[in-house]
Design an enzyme around this catalytic site. Structure first.
Site, PDB file in Angstrom:
ATOM      1  CG  ASP A 181      -1.697   1.180   1.462  1.00 20.11           C
ATOM      2  OD1 ASP A 181      -2.447   1.528   0.540  1.00 20.11           O
ATOM      3  OD2 ASP A 181      -1.595   1.800   2.540  1.00 20.11           O
ATOM      4  CG  LEU A 182       1.709   5.736  -1.765  1.00 17.49           C
ATOM      5  CD1 LEU A 182       3.166   5.436  -2.092  1.00 17.49           C
ATOM      6  CD2 LEU A 182       1.099   6.616  -2.862  1.00 17.49           C
ATOM      7  CG  ASP A 183      -1.750   7.677   3.206  1.00 12.00           C
ATOM      8  OD1 ASP A 183      -0.806   8.113   3.881  1.00 12.00           O
ATOM      9  OD2 ASP A 183      -2.936   7.905   3.479  1.00 12.00           O
ATOM     10  CB  THR A 231       0.465  10.887   1.439  1.00 11.12           C
ATOM     11  OG1 THR A 231       0.193   9.483   1.390  1.00 11.12           O
ATOM     12  CG2 THR A 231       1.630  11.209   0.543  1.00 11.12           C
ATOM     13  CE  LYS A 275      -4.013   7.682   9.088  1.00  9.62           C
ATOM     14  NZ  LYS A 275      -3.189   7.392  10.252  1.00  9.62           N
ATOM     15  CB  SER A 295      -2.018   2.947  -3.616  1.00  9.02           C
ATOM     16  OG  SER A 295      -2.507   4.200  -3.238  1.00  9.02           O
ATOM     17  CB  ALA A 296      -7.310   3.875  -2.280  1.00  7.24           C
ATOM     18  CE  LYS A 310      -5.990  -0.603  -0.970  1.00  8.48           C
ATOM     19  NZ  LYS A 310      -4.846   0.131  -0.415  1.00  8.48           N
ATOM     20  CD  GLU A 318      -3.782  -1.545   2.908  1.00  7.26           C
ATOM     21  OE1 GLU A 318      -3.839  -0.732   3.842  1.00  7.26           O
ATOM     22  OE2 GLU A 318      -4.155  -1.280   1.763  1.00  7.26           O
ATOM     23  CG  ASP A 319      -1.969   2.601   6.346  1.00  2.00           C
ATOM     24  OD1 ASP A 319      -2.296   2.232   5.195  1.00  2.00           O
ATOM     25  OD2 ASP A 319      -2.254   3.719   6.803  1.00  2.00           O
TER      26      ASP A 319
HETATM   27  P1  B16 Z   1      -6.151  10.357  -3.818  1.00  2.00           P
HETATM   28  P2  B16 Z   1      -3.586   4.306   0.145  1.00  2.00           P
HETATM   29  C1  B16 Z   1      -5.310   6.353   0.111  1.00  2.00           C
HETATM   30  O1  B16 Z   1      -4.023   5.859  -0.095  1.00  2.00           O
HETATM   31  C2  B16 Z   1      -5.342   7.273   1.324  1.00  2.00           C
HETATM   32  O2  B16 Z   1      -5.054   6.528   2.508  1.00  2.00           O
HETATM   33  C3  B16 Z   1      -6.705   7.899   1.446  1.00  2.00           C
HETATM   34  O3  B16 Z   1      -6.756   8.766   2.551  1.00  2.00           O
HETATM   35  C4  B16 Z   1      -7.006   8.667   0.159  1.00  2.00           C
HETATM   36  O4  B16 Z   1      -8.297   9.245   0.209  1.00  2.00           O
HETATM   37  C5  B16 Z   1      -6.920   7.694  -1.037  1.00  2.00           C
HETATM   38  O5  B16 Z   1      -5.631   7.122  -1.068  1.00  2.00           O
HETATM   39  C6  B16 Z   1      -7.179   8.394  -2.361  1.00  2.00           C
HETATM   40  O6  B16 Z   1      -6.130   9.292  -2.620  1.00  2.00           O
HETATM   41  O7  B16 Z   1      -7.065  11.472  -3.411  1.00  2.00           O
HETATM   42  O8  B16 Z   1      -4.702  10.762  -3.936  1.00  2.00           O
HETATM   43  O9  B16 Z   1      -6.637   9.644  -5.053  1.00  2.00           O
HETATM   44  O10 B16 Z   1      -3.474   4.156   1.624  1.00  2.00           O
HETATM   45  O11 B16 Z   1      -4.610   3.399  -0.487  1.00  2.00           O
HETATM   46  O12 B16 Z   1      -2.242   4.261  -0.536  1.00  2.00           O
HETATM   47 MG    MG Z   2      -2.777   3.169   3.396  1.00  2.00          MG
END
Ligand code: B16
Ligand code: MG
Length: 220
Positions: free
Chosen positions: A9-11, A17, A45, A114-115, A145, A169-170
């Site tokens: 996962d990224l964030d 982030t 998150k 990642s989302a 997810k 994953e976090d």
């Molecule tokens: P964006 P992950 C997610 O990242 C974030 O945790 C979540 O807070 C955010 O809304 C989502 O990405 C979408 O991000 O606005 O940049 O498309 O944890 O899935 O890496």
């Molecule tokens: Mg995350």
């Protein structure tokens, strides 16, 4: 011989982030006349941008037309992009590069799951893009997810069976997604929140080589 696939996962796993997402969502909330706290940001998150705005408007008790909703989505993202503009390697979370390097040296397949729709530019900024064989992000999925779609696409693109994949994953939704995909789930962060994970670590500094070797040998 089959190889173990590793999906990150990224964030919250590679970079934090969440703090920039928080600032951008808080700016929007303030503009709309209400407060948005750090605790409330926990709900965001791993959640898609669209769903985050729905939750934010619920918190503020704000009704939006379709046009306003779309404008605020764009506004929040433009604000967020200004924050991430300044990101560099110093923002990589502890020992992430060490683990990526270890896996890369052993020629193990590595994916991002990642989302975020901003995943690729972020990886570029922190100079980790070359480690990833496959990037699956918010631009490639139709179901967020805890649906396993993001991880199943990553496994397919890596050419690895889902049951031979390991996910870091976090977010609770991310752990559920990994479990639903039949993958080994590793929670990074609060073990109480991520209690459904197969393994838990506060961060990558707690993960030793022996553990990684075990994952590689047990899941190929
Ligand atoms: P964006 P992950 C997610 O990242 C974030 O945790 C979540 O807070 C955010 O809304 C989502 O990405 C979408 O991000 O606005 O940049 O498309 O944890 O899935 O890496
Ligand atoms: Mg995350």
């Amino acid at each position: 011989m089959n190889k173990t696939g590793f999906i990150f996962d990224l964030d919250g796993v590679i970079v934090d982030t969440a703090k920039y997402h928080y600032l951008a969502w808080r700016n929007l909330a303030n503009e709309l006349g209400f407060e948005f706290t750090h605790d409330q940001n926990e709900l965001f998150k791993g959640v898609s941008r669209k769903r985050c705005l729905e939750i934010l408007l619920d918190i503020g008790g704000v009704e939006a037309t379709k046009a306003q909703f779309d404008t605020w989505m764009i506004e929040k993202n433009e604000d967020y992009l200004k924050y991430i503009e300044k990101m560099d390697e110093s923002e990589i979370l502890p020992d992430v590069t060490k683990v990526l390097r270890y896996l890369k040296e052993r020629e193990l397949p590595i994916a991002l799951g990642s989302a975020s729709k901003n995943a690729k530019p972020i990886l570029e900024k922190v100079k980790l893009l070359p480690y990833f064989d496959v990037i699956v992000d918010g631009n490639n999925v139709t179901k967020a997810k805890p649906d396993p779609e993001v991880f199943l696409i990553a496994a397919e693109e890596l050419g690895v069976n889902p049951q031979n994949c390991v996910v870091f994953e976090d977010a609770q939704a991310g752990i559920k997604a990994a479990n639903a995909a039949g993958m080994v789930s590793i929670g990074i962060g609060d073990a109480k929140i991520l209690s459904e994970a197969d393994y838990n670590f506060n961060d990558f500094t707690e993960m030793d080589v022996k553990f990684l070797v075990g994952l590689i040998n047990d899941n190929k």
